[in-house]
Each structure stands twice: as structure tokens, then as C-alpha cells.
Write a protein that holds these residues in place. Structure first.
Motif, short mmCIF file in Angstrom:
data_model
loop_
_atom_site.label_atom_id
_atom_site.label_comp_id
_atom_site.label_asym_id
_atom_site.label_seq_id
_atom_site.Cartn_x
_atom_site.Cartn_y
_atom_site.Cartn_z
N TRP A 1 -34.21 -19.87 -31.66
CA TRP A 1 -33.90 -18.92 -32.73
C TRP A 1 -33.58 -19.64 -34.04
O TRP A 1 -33.93 -19.17 -35.12
CB TRP A 1 -32.77 -17.99 -32.31
N THR B 1 -32.38 -3.78 -32.17
CA THR B 1 -33.01 -4.88 -32.92
C THR B 1 -34.47 -5.04 -32.53
O THR B 1 -35.35 -5.15 -33.39
CB THR B 1 -32.26 -6.20 -32.66
N LYS B 2 -34.74 -5.04 -31.23
CA LYS B 2 -36.12 -5.21 -30.76
C LYS B 2 -36.99 -4.03 -31.18
O LYS B 2 -38.21 -4.15 -31.26
CB LYS B 2 -36.15 -5.38 -29.25
N GLU C 1 -39.32 -0.99 -25.63
CA GLU C 1 -38.15 -0.91 -26.50
C GLU C 1 -37.45 0.44 -26.45
O GLU C 1 -36.21 0.50 -26.46
CB GLU C 1 -38.55 -1.22 -27.95
N ARG D 1 -28.79 -14.03 -33.32
CA ARG D 1 -30.12 -13.67 -32.84
C ARG D 1 -30.61 -12.38 -33.51
O ARG D 1 -31.79 -12.26 -33.85
CB ARG D 1 -30.09 -13.51 -31.32
N THR E 1 -31.75 -13.19 -36.90
CA THR E 1 -33.04 -13.88 -36.87
C THR E 1 -34.17 -12.90 -36.66
O THR E 1 -35.19 -12.95 -37.36
CB THR E 1 -33.04 -14.94 -35.75
N GLU E 2 -34.01 -12.01 -35.68
CA GLU E 2 -35.06 -11.03 -35.39
C GLU E 2 -35.31 -10.10 -36.58
O GLU E 2 -36.44 -9.66 -36.81
CB GLU E 2 -34.68 -10.20 -34.16
N ARG F 1 -35.13 -10.94 -39.61
CA ARG F 1 -35.61 -11.78 -40.70
C ARG F 1 -34.58 -11.90 -41.82
O ARG F 1 -34.88 -11.73 -43.01
CB ARG F 1 -36.94 -11.24 -41.27
N ARG G 1 -40.23 -18.43 -25.44
CA ARG G 1 -39.66 -18.77 -26.74
C ARG G 1 -40.42 -19.94 -27.38
O ARG G 1 -40.59 -19.98 -28.60
CB ARG G 1 -38.17 -19.12 -26.60
N ASN H 1 -37.04 -6.69 -23.97
CA ASN H 1 -37.73 -7.96 -24.19
C ASN H 1 -39.16 -7.96 -23.66
O ASN H 1 -39.88 -8.96 -23.82
CB ASN H 1 -36.96 -9.10 -23.53
N TRP I 1 -28.97 -5.30 -29.31
CA TRP I 1 -30.23 -6.01 -29.10
C TRP I 1 -31.38 -5.02 -28.91
O TRP I 1 -32.49 -5.24 -29.41
CB TRP I 1 -30.12 -6.93 -27.90
#
Length: 400
Positions: A339, A257-258, A222, A303, A306-307, A309, A375, A218, A254
């Protein structure tokens, strides 16, 4: 040559899945000596090349089940090894007992008291933010480390103290991270990882490493986040409790994802769900995993979508979660709504995104959390693409 020996000892110890303390005990057992003339610190000196094993070398080899030559010959790995949890331990030994312990005798009663305070702090984090809790959390951590280092205790009590130090470091690190104190949080996580490894608690070590990996992912690191999340999963092994493996896999998902890696992220989510399905109501597991359930996996799944898209998948999941979420958990409610606001904007629903963003801003106003503040900034930046929509412009102007 001593550098080669140290690297070889460490390699073979990692192959066995042993901590430095475990190797020290095995060497003493093979050598047939009483007491503990070899301890964890001595093994650390061998591995770092600060001291040569000399007469202990045959016993080290025997304990590890390899010929002496395997420890003395230069080793040339075919490729750089992947990081292990040992790579993330703090320099030195902040948990080293004092040479002369003058403190009072510590028993299981004091360990139980510490355990209750740790659990209380964890429950407080459910409803309070990092900025409100960081001072008491750090006081408790310093007190616990002092208790272990200065008190006199048996080996069993010492291991339980180390375990509580590790648990306390995990929640204190999480609190510090939530408060935006990322350097402090990383130091705390590494301290806790050292305590968990010395206590030979692989599940706790995985929880600490996964928490640090989450922070790295975060905060713009990454690649390190992926490496550490994977090391946490591998270090805990396949015998870890079902909830623990589900949590570690969540962190892996996660991290990928990031880094924008959709396929491994989705694969890890599927594995997390499969791991949790193997949990049963009566299964044994650490109490600190009480919050890991199907609802939390659904939150992470939404989440991730969402990340990546994928709003058509994210929006229904987030709405389902929010419909049954405990409104007293203000920080988490604000985070999950953030989110949803992003997913609605991605779905080309700016009016609904603006209304959701308004709730995020209102909830975040009285929460001392850097995570929620960040956020809010992310949501406002995303809404800026719809500035011409009156509802959006009202939110943006109000925030300004």
C-alpha cells in the motif's frame, strides 16, 4: 398459509434478537413441558415451512409476546428487509448431532484442550501464510466438528464446544482465504456462523460475518460485502466489547472503501476510533481480539486513504506504522509495504515507489499467500504508468 406462518415466526424471532435455539427453549418454558420436545431443528422446520406448528402455535405466540393472529396473517413488508446474519447460515445443519451418540463423554477438559489448539493456530497465522497452514487448520476444524457431533456432553459443554468450533472456523476461514481458496473459506465462515449463533455468542458471530464480508469486498462482491459488514455490526448490538465494535466498524469502512464510497468509509473509521477509545486495559473481551489496537486502526485508515487515492494522508500513516512493525510478520509487512508503494506512486514519487515495490517482491517470494501475490500484481500494474523511469523499469523487468 404455512409459508406465511414460518416467515412471521422468523420475523418476530429476529425482532427479539433470539436464535432458533433460544426460541425453542422459550416455547418449552411457556408450554410448561419437561425436557426439550421442541429443539432448534424443529424451529427451523417451522420457519422454512417444512412443518406446521399446529398445537405449538399459541405457545410460540406467547413466547414471542404477540397475538396468534400476528403469526397467521399474511405480512406485506413495505420494502425488502435488509439482510441479517441468519441469511448467511449454511443450508441444512452441518452441526446437527447424530441421532444416536455412541462417542465418549466430553467434558470441559477436552474443551480447554481444543481452546489451546485454536489459540495456537491463531498465533501461527501471525507468522505463517495460508498456504502453509491450510491443511492443519482444516484437520483441526473437521476434528472439532466430529467431537461435537459424535460426543456425549451436557448443554453447557455443548455450547462451549460450539463456541470453539466457531473460533476455529474463523481462523480456518481466514487461512483458506489467504491461500486463495475463496469458496472453501466462505463455506467455513458460514459453518462457523452457524456454530456461533447456536452458542448464542453474538460477538463471535460478528467476527465471523465481518471476516466473510472482508473477503467479499476483496473479491469483487462489494455490495454483498457492505450488506454483510453492516449486518455483523447490527447483529452484535451496542453491548459488544469495545474492541469488537471497533473491528466491525473497520470492516464496514473497508467495505465502503472498496465500493468507492468515501464518506461512509471515513465516518465508519471515526466511529471505530471512538469505539476503541472506550476500551480499557482491564475490560472484558474475547482473547481472540488481542490484536485489535490503535496501531491496527491506523493501518486500516492508511489503507483506506490509499484506496481512495489520498496519498498525502496515506504515506505518513504507513511510514509511521512500518517504522514500528514486527519484522517477523513477513506477510503483513509485505502487504503494508504494497500500500505504501501504491501511495508513493499516486504521490508522483516513482523512484521511492520502485524501491518499496522491490521490498514487497522480495518479501513475498517465500510467502505462500495469495493475498501478497495479488498485491504484487496490483503494485506492478500501478508502476507500469512510470515505465520510462529507469528505477521503475528495472523493477518491472526483474519481475517479468
Amino acid at each position: 398459509m404455512s409459508g406465511n406462518i414460518g416467515a412471521n415466526i422468523r420475523r418476530e424471532r429476529d425482532r427479539c434478537g433470539w436464535s432458533q435455539a433460544r426460541l425453542a427453549r422459550e416455547v418449552c418454558r411457556v408450554a410448561g413441558v419437561q425436557g426439550e420436545p421442541v429443539g432448534r431443528q424443529e424451529v427451523s422446520r417451522w420457519e422454512t415451512g417444512k412443518r406446521k406448528p399446529r398445537e405449538w402455535l399459541p405457545f410460540i405466540a406467547a413466547a414471542l409476546g404477540v397475538p396468534v393472529g400476528a403469526l397467521t396473517e399474511p405480512q406485506k413488508p413495505a420494502e425488502p428487509p435488509l439482510p441479517t446474519l441468519a441469511d448467511y447460515l449454511p443450508t441444512g445443519d452441518p452441526l446437527a448431532p447424530l441421532s444416536a451418540r455412541a462417542g465418549r463423554r466430553i467434558g470441559m477438559g477436552q474443551v480447554d484442550d481444543l481452546q489451546q489448539r485454536v489459540h495456537g493456530l491463531r498465533l501461527a497465522d501471525d507468522v505463517l501464510a495460508g498456504g502453509d497452514l491450510i491443511r492443519p487448520a482444516l484437520r483441526e476444524l473437521r476434528s472439532a466438528v466430529k467431537l461435537y457431533r459424535e460426543g456425549s456432553h451436557s448443554g453447557e459443554v455443548g455450547r462451549e464446544l460450539l463456541r470453539q468450533v466457531g473460533e476455529l472456523a474463523q481462523i480456518a476461514g481466514w487461512i483458506a482465504s489467504d491461500a486463495g481458496q475463496y469458496v472453501e473459506a466462505e463455506s467455513i465462515y458460514r459453518l462457523g456462523l452457524s456454530a456461533a449463533r447456536q452458542a448464542e455468542d453474538d460477538t463471535l458471530a460478528g467476527n465471523l460475518a465481518g471476516s466473510l464480508a472482508y473477503q467479499l469486498s476483496n473479491t469483487g462482491r462489494e455490495v454483498e460485502g457492505i450488506q454483510l459488514a453492516r449486518a455483523a455490526l447490527d447483529g452484535a448490538g451496542t453491548d459488544a466489547p469495545a474492541k469488537a465494535r471497533a473491528l466491525y466498524l473497520d470492516r464496514v469502512a473497508w467495505a465502503h472503501t472498496k465500493a468507492g464510497q468515501a464518506q461512509p468509509a471515513m465516518r465508519a473509521l471515526g466511529e471505530a476510533s471512538e469505539a476503541l477509545s472506550q476500551d480499557s486495559e482491564g475490560s472484558e473481551g474475547p482473547p481472540y481480539l488481542y490484536w485489535v489496537d490503535s496501531g491496527e486502526l491506523q493501518v486500516m485508515e492508511s489503507r483506506v486513504y490509499t484506496e481512495l487515492r489520498r496519498p498525502l494522508r496515506a504515506v505518513p500513516l504507513l511510514r509511521d506504522v512500518l517504522d514500528r512493525y514486527d519484522a517477523t510478520h513477513t506477510r503483513e509487512l509485505a502487504l503494508y509495504l504494497s500500500w505504501l508503494a501504491i501511495a508513493l506512486a499516486d504521490a508522483n514519487e516513482p523512484e521511492e515507489a520502485a524501491a518499496t515495490a522491490e521490498r514487497v517482491i522480495t518479501l513475498s517470494a517465500d510467502v505462500a499467500s495469495e493475498r501478497t501475490a495479488e498485491r504484487v500484481r496490483v503494485v506492478l500494474a500501478r508502476l507500469d504508468d512510470y515505465r520510462d523511469v529507469p528505477e521503475v523499469r528495472a523493477v518491472l523487468d526483474g519481475a517479468a
